[in-house]
Design an enzyme around this catalytic site. Structure first.
Site, PDB file in Angstrom:
ATOM      1  N   GLU A 301      14.665  57.661  98.510  1.00 32.09           N
ATOM      2  CA  GLU A 301      14.254  57.703  99.913  1.00 32.09           C
ATOM      3  C   GLU A 301      12.752  57.805 100.132  1.00 32.09           C
ATOM      4  O   GLU A 301      12.297  58.551 101.003  1.00 32.09           O
ATOM      5  CB  GLU A 301      14.955  58.885 100.578  1.00 32.09           C
ATOM      6  CG  GLU A 301      14.540  60.297 100.072  1.00 32.09           C
ATOM      7  CD  GLU A 301      15.346  60.815  98.890  1.00 32.09           C
ATOM      8  OE1 GLU A 301      15.864  59.977  98.119  1.00 32.09           O
ATOM      9  OE2 GLU A 301      15.443  62.042  98.738  1.00 32.09           O
ATOM     10  N   HIS A 325      22.448  55.983 103.447  1.00 27.30           N
ATOM     11  CA  HIS A 325      22.095  57.233 102.771  1.00 27.30           C
ATOM     12  C   HIS A 325      20.568  57.394 102.675  1.00 27.30           C
ATOM     13  O   HIS A 325      20.022  58.428 103.073  1.00 27.30           O
ATOM     14  CB  HIS A 325      22.740  57.252 101.373  1.00 27.30           C
ATOM     15  CG  HIS A 325      22.413  58.466 100.567  1.00 27.30           C
ATOM     16  ND1 HIS A 325      23.291  59.520 100.423  1.00 27.30           N
ATOM     17  CD2 HIS A 325      21.309  58.810  99.862  1.00 27.30           C
ATOM     18  CE1 HIS A 325      22.741  60.449  99.665  1.00 27.30           C
ATOM     19  NE2 HIS A 325      21.535  60.042  99.304  1.00 27.30           N
ATOM     20  N   ASP A 403      16.639  66.902  85.874  1.00 31.12           N
ATOM     21  CA  ASP A 403      17.343  65.608  85.880  1.00 31.12           C
ATOM     22  C   ASP A 403      18.778  65.711  85.358  1.00 31.12           C
ATOM     23  O   ASP A 403      19.592  64.838  85.610  1.00 31.12           O
ATOM     24  CB  ASP A 403      16.623  64.598  84.978  1.00 31.12           C
ATOM     25  CG  ASP A 403      15.244  64.280  85.487  1.00 31.12           C
ATOM     26  OD1 ASP A 403      15.073  64.220  86.717  1.00 31.12           O
ATOM     27  OD2 ASP A 403      14.339  64.092  84.656  1.00 31.12           O
ATOM     28  N   TYR A 411      26.004  66.638  96.849  1.00 30.12           N
ATOM     29  CA  TYR A 411      26.288  65.531  97.769  1.00 30.12           C
ATOM     30  C   TYR A 411      27.586  65.760  98.540  1.00 30.12           C
ATOM     31  O   TYR A 411      27.598  66.000  99.740  1.00 30.12           O
ATOM     32  CB  TYR A 411      26.414  64.216  96.986  1.00 30.12           C
ATOM     33  CG  TYR A 411      25.130  63.708  96.394  1.00 30.12           C
ATOM     34  CD1 TYR A 411      24.445  62.657  96.977  1.00 30.12           C
ATOM     35  CD2 TYR A 411      24.591  64.274  95.245  1.00 30.12           C
ATOM     36  CE1 TYR A 411      23.262  62.167  96.434  1.00 30.12           C
ATOM     37  CE2 TYR A 411      23.409  63.797  94.694  1.00 30.12           C
ATOM     38  CZ  TYR A 411      22.748  62.748  95.295  1.00 30.12           C
ATOM     39  OH  TYR A 411      21.579  62.277  94.769  1.00 30.12           O
TER      40      TYR A 411
HETATM   41  N1  BES Z   1      17.161  61.249  96.232  1.00 33.00           N
HETATM   42  C1  BES Z   1      18.269  60.680  95.576  1.00 33.00           C
HETATM   43  C2  BES Z   1      17.996  60.311  94.152  1.00 33.00           C
HETATM   44  C3  BES Z   1      17.598  61.493  93.281  1.00 33.00           C
HETATM   45  C4  BES Z   1      18.171  62.740  93.447  1.00 33.00           C
HETATM   46  C5  BES Z   1      16.666  61.296  92.287  1.00 33.00           C
HETATM   47  C6  BES Z   1      17.775  63.805  92.631  1.00 33.00           C
HETATM   48  C7  BES Z   1      16.274  62.349  91.466  1.00 33.00           C
HETATM   49  C8  BES Z   1      16.832  63.607  91.638  1.00 33.00           C
HETATM   50  C9  BES Z   1      18.796  59.454  96.323  1.00 33.00           C
HETATM   51  O1  BES Z   1      18.738  59.588  97.702  1.00 33.00           O
HETATM   52  C10 BES Z   1      20.252  59.334  95.995  1.00 33.00           C
HETATM   53  O2  BES Z   1      20.972  60.232  96.300  1.00 33.00           O
HETATM   54  N2  BES Z   1      20.642  58.228  95.407  1.00 33.00           N
HETATM   55  C11 BES Z   1      22.020  57.962  95.109  1.00 33.00           C
HETATM   56  C12 BES Z   1      22.582  57.163  96.260  1.00 33.00           C
HETATM   57  C13 BES Z   1      23.983  57.380  96.603  1.00 33.00           C
HETATM   58  C14 BES Z   1      24.470  58.771  96.683  1.00 33.00           C
HETATM   59  C15 BES Z   1      24.337  56.612  97.852  1.00 33.00           C
HETATM   60  C16 BES Z   1      22.082  57.170  93.820  1.00 33.00           C
HETATM   61  O3  BES Z   1      21.015  56.780  93.322  1.00 33.00           O
HETATM   62  O4  BES Z   1      23.150  56.951  93.291  1.00 33.00           O
HETATM   63 ZN    ZN Z   2      20.121  61.102  98.330  1.00 27.61          ZN
END
Ligand code: BES
Ligand code: ZN
Length: 631
Positions: A301, A325, A403, A411
């Site tokens: 995002e 999202h 990570d 979520y």
């Molecule tokens: N912000 C996250 C990705 C993230 C979270 C990167 C924590 C590093 C640490 C992003 O918004 C996300 O949630 N991506 C998901 C999307 C999905 C839930 C629709 C993904 O990449 O799978």
């Molecule tokens: Zn996210």
């Protein structure tokens, strides 16, 4: 970071306070008076930063970098504006990881600095001695070719095959691998940047982008809203722009541009619908950047410019909830931000809840119900697989790699808690609460405790007969789901259950199943709920009837390939191999590697694919999967 007061950090220095924070949010808040209390963030130690913003806070970054594709290095300087929170503070501590520091200057004069001991998770602290009255610090540096937050792609790894590509991924704590800064989500900064690239490439950032800028290899950006460091992002490549609406557009390599703009054409409507419900979009434009398939996430995002995997361009908009999202994060995450990674659920749970609401507004309740059931099932399997400590919304990450604890808990469990509140007090009241919440905490970073205190003063006070603090605390601080938690249902899926059962019990052949009206969601539900073990002949029957091995939908292909691996269904292995080599999105490849690693033969295939793919994988994807292969 030290355990010192955070509540007053954002008020002018003369009003700031250095009282140690003791105990819960309540206690901490009561030590501070009136409006400052409501407006400013609470303690919440960030165990993932060496920096000392409680003594000296960075407020603005001016970045000047040149991208050297030959050396795979970003070279240049970061100038940081600083504000002293404590009068005598004379050492600025920044986060770094694998950075080469050439010099540090204040007012053009070199100052003393030292790099401390490195930590595998956190990187290396950079301590800078500040002369009295220093207001700006400049660090001259270059990045390492192995920087954990940067991926350098060769032309062969792009769609067009002609030009190299670069992208950064800072969340959770990788900004420090390409910029020396206070890499903590509780520090918010504005930034300006100048990026120099080879002349035929375009640079874009999580900042103001001018789609019509001259392509001359010299690009300037500014981000006037204060953001946490994990939202700083840069990409460079052979990018073109296509508008999708007044405020929305897409950047992609030429070969993908049209397909992406068509797939995501509803983005402008999503933006408008979200604004109507949850208040103004505070970031000016909202554009998408389509990355090469090695992008390790589905989406990120980055403000004004979400980074998106190309694996969701399915041709039928069936995977666009990912766009909803990342857009929703413009409210939950980018406007109101988690203060530490323990509070990630405040970002991801609220965003997942908003995503469902956006999908429902745009595509109707059937689509929402199906996506909610799929999300719920995915949550259930994580709950079954994770240790109890990792099933809590507010998770203890001390000493852990931020990570590694990526799961559906923040979520889907977070979203389910919000869904429960919505169901108890009614949708209208809950929407109003959310609108006020985004307004109240706009451009602040908050902890779970601050959220709870806010809840005390709002919904828990207004609806004492419907909501209780004990219940909310159970959601946040206990593992699993509380009894009576909402359980999403989908009528469309009941039919699929019936069809699946008939096929499994040989009452119906695969080619008698009428799938003409099935969307991606029906397919995922059908496949994800097959038994783990199936005879080869049944798999062949299904594959012959529906060409699943050849599915061009990456999510369906993923579900099918999982089944293939579990049953060693060899006709799918060519596709499996190509899938692993071509896609770097961790959510899609990691479960396959994990499953393959369970048998010696599978491990052999995994090792071969991994070794072939490795040069093209992102550092995060390498790290997440190297444990599954033979050395
Ligand atoms: N912000 C996250 C990705 C993230 C979270 C990167 C924590 C590093 C640490 C992003 O918004 C996300 O949630 N991506 C998901 C999307 C999905 C839930 C629709 C993904 O990449 O799978
Ligand atoms: Zn996210």
């Amino acid at each position: 970071m030290n355990k010192l007061c955070w509540i007053c950090l954002a008020v002018p220095v003369m009003f700031s306070c250095s009282q140690p924070v003791t105990g819960s949010g309540e206690t901490a808040l009561s030590q501070h008076n009136d409006t400052a209390v409501a407006k400013h963030i609470e303690a919440g130690n960030d165990y993932h930063s060496f920096s000392n913003p409680d003594e000296i806070t960075v407020t603005h970054l001016d970045l000047a970098l040149t991208a050297d594709f030959e050396q795979k290095q970003l070279k240049g300087r970061a100038t940081l504006d600083i504000v002293r929170q404590q009068a005598g503070a004379d050492t600025l501590v920044l986060d770094t990881r694998d950075l080469n520091i050439n010099s540090v200057t204040v007012n053009g004069q070199s100052v003393d600095y030292s790099l401390g001991a490195s930590d595998a998770n956190l990187g290396t602290p950079l301590s800078i001695s500040l002369p009295a009255n220093a207001k700006q610090v400049t660090v001259n540096y270059h990045t390492s070719p192995e920087a954990s937050g940067v991926q350098w792609l060769t032309p062969a790894q792009t769609a067009g095959k002609q030009h190299p590509f670069l992208f950064t991924q800072a969340q959770a704590i990788h900004a420090r691998s390409f910029i020396p800064l206070q890499d903590s989500p509780q520090v918010r900064i504005t930034y300006d940047a100048n990026i120099k690239t080879p002349a035929n490439l375009l640079a874009v950032m999580s900042a103001s982008n001018n789609p019509h800028t001259e392509r001359d290899g010299d690009y300037s950006f500014s981000m006037p809203q204060p953001i946490p460091s994990y939202l700083i992002a840069l990409a460079i490549g052979d990018l073109q722009f296509q508008a999708m609406g007044d405020r929305t557009g897409v950047y992609a390599e030429p070969a993908l541009l049209k397909a992406a703009a068509a797939e995501f054409e509803d983005t402008e409507s999503m933006l408008e619908l979200t604004e109507e419900k949850y208040g103004p979009y505070r970031w000016d434009r909202y554009d998408l950047l389509i990355l090469p398939p090695s992008f390790p996430f589905g989406g990120m995002e980055n403000p004004r410019l979400s980074f998106i995997t190309p694996t969701v361009i399915a041709g039928d908009k069936s995977l666009v909830s990912l766009i909803a999202h990342e857009l929703a994060h413009s409210w939950s995450g980018n406007t109101v931000t988690n203060a530490t990674w323990r509070d990630l659920w405040l970002n991801e749970g609220f965003t997942t809840y908003l995503t469902y609401r956006i999908m429902e507004m745009l595509y109707g309740p059937d689509r929402y119900n199906m996506e909610a059931v799929l999300g719920y099932q995915s949550l259930q399997s994580d709950i079954d697989a994770l240790p109890e400590a990792d099933q809590k919304l507010a998770i203890d990450l001390r000493g852990r790699n931020a990570d590694e604890v990526f799961s559906d808990i923040p979520y889907e469990k977070g979203a389910l808690m919000l869904r429960e509140i919505e169901q108890k007090i009614g949708r209208e009241a809950f929407d109003k609460f959310l609108l006020n919440y985004f307004e109240h905490f706009a451009f602040e970073s908050i902890t779970t405790d601050v959220f709870l205190t806010y809840l005390d003063k709002t919904l828990l006070k207004d609806y004492p007969e419907k909501l209780s603090r004990a219940r909310i605390e159970q959601w946040i601080f206990q593992p699993g789901l509380p009894e009576g938690a909402p359980e999403p249902q989908s009528d469309a899926f009941s039919d699929i259950d019936e069809v699946r059962q008939r096929w499994l019990t040989d009452k119906r052949d695969a080619n008698e199943i009428d799938t003409t009206l099935w969307t991606t969601h029906e397919w995922l539900y059908f496949l994800n709920n097959l038994p783990d073990s199936l005879p080869a002949q049944k798999l062949e029957e299904l594959d012959n009837a529906f060409s699943l091995t050849q599915s061009q939908n990456n999510e369906i292909a993923h579900s099918w390939l999982m089944i293939a691996v579990k049953n060693e269904y060899k006709p799918a292995y060519d596709r499996l191999y190509k899938y692993l080599v071509n896609i770097g999105r961790n959510k899609l490849v990691k479960p396959l590697y994990r499953e393959l690693a369970k048998t010696p033969q599978g491990k052999k295939l995994a090792t071969k694919a991994f070794n072939e793919a490795k040069a093209g994988y992102h550092p995060l994807t390498i790290k997440a999967n190297e444990g599954f292969i033979n050395d």
